[in-house]
Design a protein around this motif. Structure first.
Motif, short mmCIF file in Angstrom:
data_model
loop_
_atom_site.label_atom_id
_atom_site.label_comp_id
_atom_site.label_asym_id
_atom_site.label_seq_id
_atom_site.Cartn_x
_atom_site.Cartn_y
_atom_site.Cartn_z
N SER A 578 0.82 -1.22 0.00
CA SER A 578 0.00 0.00 0.00
C SER A 578 0.85 1.27 0.00
CB SER A 578 -0.95 0.00 1.21
OG SER A 578 -0.21 0.03 2.43
N GLY A 579 1.92 1.28 0.79
CA GLY A 579 2.79 2.45 0.84
C GLY A 579 3.55 2.68 -0.45
N VAL A 580 3.94 1.60 -1.12
CA VAL A 580 4.66 1.72 -2.39
C VAL A 580 3.75 2.35 -3.44
CG1 VAL A 580 6.00 0.49 -4.14
CG2 VAL A 580 6.00 -0.32 -1.78
N LEU A 581 2.49 1.94 -3.47
CA LEU A 581 1.54 2.53 -4.40
C LEU A 581 1.39 4.03 -4.14
CD1 LEU A 581 -1.24 -0.24 -4.36
CD2 LEU A 581 0.55 0.09 -6.07
N GLU A 582 1.36 4.42 -2.87
CA GLU A 582 1.26 5.84 -2.52
C GLU A 582 2.48 6.61 -3.05
OE1 GLU A 582 0.45 6.93 1.57
OE2 GLU A 582 -0.36 4.93 1.89
N LEU A 583 3.66 6.05 -2.84
CA LEU A 583 4.88 6.75 -3.26
C LEU A 583 4.93 6.90 -4.78
CD1 LEU A 583 7.67 5.31 -0.93
CD2 LEU A 583 6.25 7.32 -0.63
N TYR A 588 7.42 9.87 -6.27
CA TYR A 588 8.73 9.55 -5.68
C TYR A 588 9.47 8.60 -6.63
CZ TYR A 588 12.30 7.87 -2.45
OH TYR A 588 13.50 7.54 -1.87
N ARG A 589 10.75 8.85 -6.78
CA ARG A 589 11.54 8.11 -7.77
C ARG A 589 11.94 6.73 -7.25
NH1 ARG A 589 17.62 9.81 -9.45
NH2 ARG A 589 18.26 7.77 -10.25
N ILE A 590 11.46 5.70 -7.94
CA ILE A 590 11.89 4.31 -7.70
C ILE A 590 12.42 3.81 -9.03
CG2 ILE A 590 11.20 1.99 -6.99
CD1 ILE A 590 8.90 3.27 -5.41
N SER A 601 -1.25 -12.78 -11.35
CA SER A 601 -1.87 -11.52 -11.77
C SER A 601 -3.11 -11.24 -10.92
CB SER A 601 -2.26 -11.58 -13.25
OG SER A 601 -1.12 -11.76 -14.07
N ASP A 602 -3.29 -9.98 -10.57
CA ASP A 602 -4.51 -9.54 -9.89
C ASP A 602 -4.65 -8.03 -10.10
OD1 ASP A 602 -2.69 -8.39 -8.16
OD2 ASP A 602 -3.18 -9.68 -6.46
N ASP A 603 -5.70 -7.46 -9.54
CA ASP A 603 -5.97 -6.03 -9.74
C ASP A 603 -4.87 -5.16 -9.15
OD1 ASP A 603 -8.30 -6.69 -11.01
OD2 ASP A 603 -9.58 -6.39 -9.25
N THR A 604 -4.34 -5.56 -7.99
CA THR A 604 -3.28 -4.76 -7.36
C THR A 604 -2.03 -4.75 -8.22
OG1 THR A 604 -4.14 -5.38 -5.18
CG2 THR A 604 -1.94 -4.42 -5.26
N LEU A 611 1.21 2.28 -12.58
CA LEU A 611 1.92 3.36 -11.90
C LEU A 611 3.40 3.35 -12.25
CD1 LEU A 611 0.24 3.20 -8.36
CD2 LEU A 611 0.07 5.07 -10.02
N CYS A 612 3.98 2.15 -12.37
CA CYS A 612 5.39 2.06 -12.76
C CYS A 612 5.60 2.65 -14.16
CB CYS A 612 5.84 0.60 -12.74
SG CYS A 612 6.05 -0.09 -11.08
N LYS A 613 4.68 2.36 -15.06
CA LYS A 613 4.79 2.87 -16.42
C LYS A 613 4.69 4.39 -16.43
CE LYS A 613 2.74 2.42 -21.03
NZ LYS A 613 1.68 1.75 -21.84
N ALA A 614 3.74 4.92 -15.66
CA ALA A 614 3.55 6.38 -15.60
C ALA A 614 4.75 7.07 -14.94
CB ALA A 614 2.27 6.71 -14.84
#
Length: 774
Positions: A578-583, A588-590, A601-604, A611-614
């Motif tokens: 959950s926190g990674v999705l927020e960052l 925030y740069r990862i 595979s699932d929705d999460t 988000l990684c792509k964006a």
């Protein structure tokens, strides 16, 4: 620096004495007596209290009351002369009334990770020692004037005018800067101004005193009023305005300094701002010594010192240069002939002088800002040049329109219409600057030695400017040679000052450490390598809201981690991601997200990949046996095995073996195992694979569930240190007693984040954020 300032020296000695008692190892003044006495009342103790309400404000659809000089009675005993807060669903209780109330003692939360906001420290610094929950008001008594609650009702009426005349977001903004009402200030807008470094415009401060009180005093003097008459009237307005705006530290400091200025003017004495500042600091600290730990106190007084000792001397150099240029113009055109500067030169000199002044404050406040927030807005000096000139206009129109709106609403709205455009310009400029590259520089926490060295270098630069100014006063025969000399010296001094500022951004040397954060019910593990590469494993919670914003990001800023090189995610349960999705949503740069090649595979997962792509984050997949890391630190994928499938997402958790090689000689100096939410069945399979052995550190799987931590697996790993990450109260019953029993039998020592807060492991041992004895 303090030559001839006897009162200032005495006041400074008092401040230093108090500061040593507050920050030092020995509280020889007993400044923590009241705080320690309140701590003796356990959480949930039923009490009855009698005290005086001195302030109230609307927060999150409830009213927060501040009570002081209170006597608190319980079965344990009596607590005298203490202070506390409580929340109520009505604002009907007037300020400055004597209150009789019942409730339960609730202690403020303390920080549990590096960089986290410490609510207990914040309220203690304000002289407030606990909260009274479930309040039951038994009664209150008021005086003739206090019962009418005039100032609070006036503040509400002005706020209503702003909301009638302006859209909600802009009304909240204007209400904040004009009357100190932050209840309607939207969090996004406040965060935007904090990000770009101009959040100070939202606080009632010296600017307000200058616009409101000093302008009123000068108006009275121009109208022929005597020093005494004008001083008394202006002093009453200052005190009235301070009470109206809630009496913040910055406003109290500014108003008290203004009152000292008035007294000096009436008595015909010279006003010395440094002495006034020191006297006001004593006035505040003698009332509440712990205020020396308060961020607002440090910022407010630090800014004045920064202006006096840094900004003014350095901008004064440029002022000297401009004056010499003007003299040169006169000498070229004839001795004594007045020369009027071209308008474009006046404008350029104004902006250059203001920019140098702003840079001076930025450099002076840089360690204070970064020690508080562990980051600094890069473009704030430029932004202040654009915003601050409009602030007196906005404040003046805001107050005038507000008070006229109380008499006739349409007239008030007419006056407030320009405020709409000014606030829109503020938002537009702030938003534009927030999107610039590297708008915020994450610096991290600095040690006291680094701070002393920085200010020592500032002092050297300041002394050079003093010597420079005194040397310029020596007459040079040729005016052109003189101005050329001034220009060279100015550039050298300014250049040295910029170099000093840049030294603060030199990153601290990293060392190997593993930090298992207290995220409540979840996992979050930060790992720093010796060679500057940063790793993170999981990062989520189901018991803490916005764990990314309030736990992970503050910790990363504290560590000076402007980005994470590799972020491993064991699986897609929200208590791990959950926190990674927020960052990722915050930008925030990862650089790399690392997942198991067998992750289902699932929705999460879909949300994560989008988000990684964006964000421009690479997604890497590890198979069993794959390695990821740096020269000194590597992570090997131990599990899941190739081709594995399961309906249980926990059974496919990515398991990593960490190996640290301190000298780069191929010898493992420290090892650790991280298994996400693996169960006993998967642990047995790992043990039988022969891919693991003894480790120094074990991050216990599945938060200490009774269905994990298999005896055979634990016996094989025989960890020196085992750490369980879980919340004190959780619906799963973690950690299970039988799991703890098995871990204790196999591990040298065991730590719990729910007790110790953040647990840090190094080659030399383990330290915890919260001592268990506390």
């Amino acid at each position: 620096m303090l030559r001839g300032r006897r009162l200032c020296k005495i006041s400074l000695l008092i401040i230093i004495t108090i500061a040593f008692s507050v920050y030092g190892p020995w509280d020889y003044l007993g400044v923590y007596t009241k705080a320690n006495a309140a701590d003796c009342m356990p959480e949930g103790t039923q009490v009855q209290a009698v005290g005086m309400i001195y302030h109230k404000e609307i927060k999150n659809d409830s009213v927060l009351y501040y009570v002081r000089n209170a006597t608190v009675d319980s079965e344990i005993g009596r607590l005298s002369n203490t202070s506390f807060i409580f929340k109520f669903n009505s604002d009907e209780i007037p300020n400055y009334c004597k209150l009789n109330i019942k409730g339960k003692v609730s202690h403020f939360m303390t920080a549990r990770n590096d960089g986290a906001f410490d609510m207990n420290n914040y309220y203690q610094s304000m002289g407030l020692y606990f909260e009274l929950s479930n309040p039951e008001v038994l009664g209150y008594s008021c005086g003739l004037l206090s019962g009418k609650d005039i100032l609070y009702k006036l503040s509400k009426a002005l706020d209503a005018v702003y909301h009638w005349a302006l859209p909600g977001e802009e009304a909240g903004f204007l209400s904040s800067i004009a009357i100190g009402n932050k209840g309607d200030l939207l969090g996004d807008l406040k965060e935007l101004f904090q990000t770009v470094g101009v959040a100070h415009v939202l606080a009632v401060s010296g600017l307000h005193v200058s616009v409101v009180c000093m302008s009123f005093y000068k108006l009275l003097r121009r109208r022929g009023k005597s020093f005494i008459c004008a001083g008394i009237l202006a002093g009453i307005v200052a005190v009235f305005y301070g009470l109206l705006t809630g009496g913040s530290i910055s406003s109290v400091r500014a108003i008290c300094m203004f009152l000292i200025f008035l007294l000096a003017d009436i008595l015909g004495e010279a006003y010395d701002s440094l002495t006034a500042l020191a006297v006001v600091a004593d006035f505040l600290l003698l009332g509440n010594p712990l205020l020396v730990r308060n961020g607002s106190f440090i910022f407010s007084f630090g800014a004045i010192l920064g202006i006096w000792y840094v900004a003014l001397p350095f901008s004064g150099i440029y002022g000297k240069y401009c004056n010499e240029r003007k003299k040169l113009m006169k000498s070229d055109d004839g001795f004594g002939k007045a020369i009027k500067k071209p308008i474009h030169r006046v404008i350029v000199e104004y902006f250059v002088s203001s920019f140098i002044f702003s840079i001076g404050i930025y450099g002076a406040m840089l360690p204070i800002v970064t020690q508080m927030y562990h980051e600094t807005p890069v473009y704030s000096s430029i932004l202040n040049l654009l915003i601050l000139p409009l602030m007196p206009v906005l404040l003046g129109l805001g107050l005038l329109g507000g008070f006229l709106g109380l008499i006739y609403l349409p007239l008030g709205k007419l006056i407030l219409m320009p405020c709409h455009f000014v606030i829109y310009i503020f938002e537009m400029i702030a938003s534009m600057f927030s999107k610039l590259p590297n708008a915020n520089a994450i610096v991290g926490h600095r040690g006291i030695i680094r701070i002393i060295i920085y200010y020592g270098l500032i002092f050297v630069a300041w002394r050079l400017s003093e010597l420079f100014n005194s040397h310029i006063d020596a007459e040079l025969i040729n005016p052109r040679t003189r101005i050329s000399y001034i220009r060279r010296k100015m550039l050298v001094t300014m250049g040295l000052f910029i170099v000093v500022i840049c030294t603060w951004f030199i990153p601290s040397k990293q060392s190997f450490e593993v930090d298992i954060l207290d995220v409540g019910q979840g996992d979050g593990i930060y790992i720093s390598s010796q060679d500057g590469v940063r790793f993170f494993i999981d990062g989520g919670s189901t018991s803490s809201d916005a764990v990314g914003k309030y736990t992970l990001l503050p910790f990363l800023k504290y560590k000076g981690a402007s980005h994470i090189d590799y972020w491993f995610l064991s699986h897609m349960d929200m208590d791990h991601v959950s926190g990674v999705l927020e960052l990722l949503e915050s930008g925030y740069r990862i650089d790399n997200i690392v997942l198991s090649a067998e992750i289902p595979s699932d929705d999460t997962l879909s949300q994560l990949l989008e988000l990684c792509k964006a964000n421009g984050t690479n997604v890497l997949y590890m198979n069993q046996g794959d390695k990821c890391g740096s020269r000194h630190l590597s992570f090997t994928c131990i599990y899941p095995f190739d081709g594995m499938v399961s309906d249980d997402i926990n059974a496919l958790s990515l398991a990593l073996l960490m190996e640290y090689d301190e000298d780069g000689d191929g010898t493992v100096d420290y090892s650790g195992f991280f298994g996400g939410d693996l169960g006993a069945e998967q642990e047995i399979a790992i043990a039988q694979s022969g891919n693991v052995g003894h480790v120094d550190l074990l991050k216990v799987s599945h938060h200490g569930s009774r269905f994990s931590s298999d005896s055979e697996f634990l016996s094989l790993l025989s960890p020196d240190v085992a750490v369980i990450s879980c919340a004190k109260v959780n619906r799963y019953g973690h950690p299970a007693a039988e799991a703890v029993e098995r871990i204790e039998a196999a591990a040298g020592s065991i730590y719990y984040t729910m007790d110790s807060g953040r647990v840090r492991a190094r080659v030399g041992g383990v330290d915890v954020f919260i001592q268990e004895s506390q």
